[in-house]
Design an enzyme around this catalytic site. Structure first.
Site, PDB file in Angstrom:
ATOM      1  NE  ARG A 212      40.851  16.415  57.050  1.00 52.89           N
ATOM      2  CZ  ARG A 212      39.854  15.662  56.592  1.00 52.89           C
ATOM      3  NH1 ARG A 212      39.170  14.885  57.393  1.00 52.89           N
ATOM      4  NH2 ARG A 212      39.534  15.671  55.316  1.00 52.89           N
TER       5      ARG A 212
ATOM      6  CG  ASP B 232      62.885  28.837  59.705  1.00 49.59           C
ATOM      7  OD1 ASP B 232      62.327  29.761  60.330  1.00 49.59           O
ATOM      8  OD2 ASP B 232      63.054  27.696  60.188  1.00 49.59           O
TER       9      ASP B 232
ATOM     10  CE  LYS C 129      60.623  27.773  68.527  1.00 48.65           C
ATOM     11  NZ  LYS C 129      60.490  26.738  69.550  1.00 48.65           N
TER      12      LYS C 129
END
Ligand code: PLP
Length: 375
Positions: free
Chosen positions: A47, A172, A197
Site C-alpha cells: 500500500r 503542474d 498523459k
C-alpha cells in the site's frame, strides 16, 4: 546517464538472477519478514511500497532533477493528496485559468472552509506579490502551459516572489513533461504530473506523480498520507508507465514538432480566428516559454473557430483522423470541444477546440483539419 538515456534504460536496473532486458512486474502485496523483524527485500506491504513503482519513481525523480518522486493512482489522486495534508486554513493562490477538475476541487475545499483561495492572472507577477499574505503555510499553484488555453507562467519569477513570502510552489507540468521543462530547476518546490498523459503516452494507464526538490516536512506528510490512503499505482500500471516512459523523449519531441506545424497551418485557415500555442512567436507567453522550455512547446494546440459553438462542434464532428475524445498526450491525436465537456462551470470559450497532437504524420493531421474546417 543523461535524462534521455535514463528514460530509455529505465535507470538500467535488472533483476540480477534472471538478467532480463526489461524489468519484471511485482504483483506481490506482501513481502517476507525475517525472524529478527527485518525485511530482507526492503519491502513489507504494497500500500505504500512496491518494487514496481520504486523504479518508476526513480526514473521520474531523475528526469525532473528532484530528490524524490511518488506515484499515485491518477493525477487527481496526486493533486488532492497535497491538499489533504495542508493545515486547515492554508491560503492557496492559483491560476485564473487552469485544469478544470483541479480548479473545481480547490473551490470545493474553499467552500468547505478548508482553504482560502485566490484565483489570479499569474502572468501579472505584481498581482501575485500583492495577494500573498506572507505566512509559511501558503501555496502558489502554477500550471504551465495551461490546459487548454496554453497560458505560459514564468516559473522562476513566481517562485522568487513566493519564496520571498515564505510560500511553497507547486507546478503542474503535465503539458510540458520533464523533457521540455523542469520546474524544479526554475524554483518550484514540487512538480505534479498527470502521468496518464504524455509520460505514459498510450492512453492505457491512469497515473499521477509528484516530484519534490527536497525532503521537506510537507513531502513527508504527502508520503505518509499516500501510505495511509493507499492512493498508489498498481504494479501492472507501474510497469506499463515504465515501459511508456522508455520512449518518452522520442514521442515528446515528435509530437511537439508536429504540434508546431499544425499550429502554423491553422493560422492560415480562414475559419480559424485564433490559434493558442506557445510555440508561435505571436503568442503572448512565447518569450518566457522559449526561455523556460527546451526542445519544443508541447503537444496541445487549441484553435478558436469562427461561427460560434455550433460551427465549432461541426468541425469536431467532421474530422476523420483525429478521434473526438477527452484526455491528451497519447500517440493518437484527439480533438475535443472543451466547453461542451466542462458544462456550466467552464471558463473555456465555446468556440474552442483542443487538439492533442500525437505522433502521426503531421501532414495527415493538417489535411484532416483543413477538410473539416473548409467543409
Ligand atoms: N493536470 C492536468 C494539466 C491535466 O490535464 C489533468 C487531466 O487531464 C490532470 C492534472 C489530472 O490527471 P488525471 O486525469 O490523471 O487524474
Amino acid at each position: 546517464m543523461r535524462p534521455a538515456t535514463a528514460a530509455a534504460r529505465a535507470m538500467g536496473k535488472h533483476v540480477e538472477k534472471v538478467h532480463g532486458v526489461v524489468p519484471p512486474i511485482f504483483p506481490s502485496v506482501s513481502y517476507e519478514r525475517h525472524s529478527d523483524g527485518t525485511y530482507p527485500g526492503g519491502h513489507s506491504y504494497s500500500r505504500d511500497q512496491n518494487p514496481s513503482f520504486d523504479q518508476v519513481e526513480a526514473v521520474l525523480a531523475e528526469l525532473d532533477g528532484g530528490a524524490d518522486a511518488l506515484v499515485f493512482a491518477s493525477g487527481m489522486a496526486a493533486a488532492t493528496t497535497i491538499f489533504e495534508v495542508l493545515p486547515a486554513g492554508t491560503h492557496v493562490v492559483a491560476p485564473q485559468h487552469m485544469y478544470w477538475t483541479i480548479r473545481l476541487w480547490m473551490e470545493r475545499l474553499c467552500n468547505a472552509g478548508r482553504i482560502t483561495l485566490d484565483f489570479i492572472d499569474q502572468t501579472d507577477t505584481d498581482l501575485l506579490k500583492s495577494r500573498l499574505h506572507g505566512n509559511a503555510n501558503e501555496i502558489v499553484w502554477l500550471e504551465t502551459p495551461s490546459n487548454p488555453l496554453g497560458i505560459i507562467t514564468d516559473i522562476n519569477a513566481c517562485a522568487e516572489i513566493a519564496h520571498a513570502a515564505g510560500a511553497t510552489v507547486v507546478a503542474d507540468g503535465t503539458l510540458a513533461t520533464p523533457v521540455l521543462c523542469k520546474p524544479l530547476e526554475l524554483g518550484a518546490d514540487i512538480v505534479l504530473h498527470s502521468a496518464t498523459k504524455q509520460l505514459n503516452g498510450h492512453t492505457d494507464v491512469l497515473a499521477g506523480a509528484l516530484v519534490t526538490a527536497g525532503e521537506t516536512d510537507l513531502w513527508q506528510r504527502i508520503r505518509t498520507d499516500r501510505g495511509y490512503r493507499g492512493a498508489v499505482l498498481g504494479p501492472f500500471e507501474s510497469w506499463l508507465l515504465l515501459r511508456g516512459m522508455r520512449t518518452l523523449f522520442l514521442r515528446v519531441r515528435a509530437s511537439a514538432d508536429s504540434a508546431l506545424k499544425v499550429a502554423e497551418a491553422m493560422q492560415e485557415e480562414e475559419q480559424v480566428s485564433e490559434v493558442l500555442y506557445p510555440g508561435l512567436p505571436e503568442h503572448p507567453g512565447h518569450g518566457i516559454a522559449a526561455s523556460q522550455m527546451n526542445g519544443g512547446f508541447g503537444f496541445v494546440v487549441s484553435i478558436r473557430v469562427r461561427g460560434g459553438a455550433r460551427a465549432t462542434r461541426r468541425v469536431a464532428d467532421s474530422v476523420e483522423l483525429f478521434t473526438q475524445a477527452t484526455s491528451l498526450g497519447g500517440v493518437e491525436s484527439l480533438i475535443e470541444h472543451r466547453a461542451g465537456i466542462e458544462g456550466d462551470t467552464t471558463q473555456v470559450p465555446d468556440d474552442l477546440l483542443r487538439l492533442s497532437i500525437g505522433i502521426e504524420d503531421p501532414r495527415d493531421l493538417i489535411e484532416d483539419l483543413q477538410r473539416a474546417l473548409r467543409a
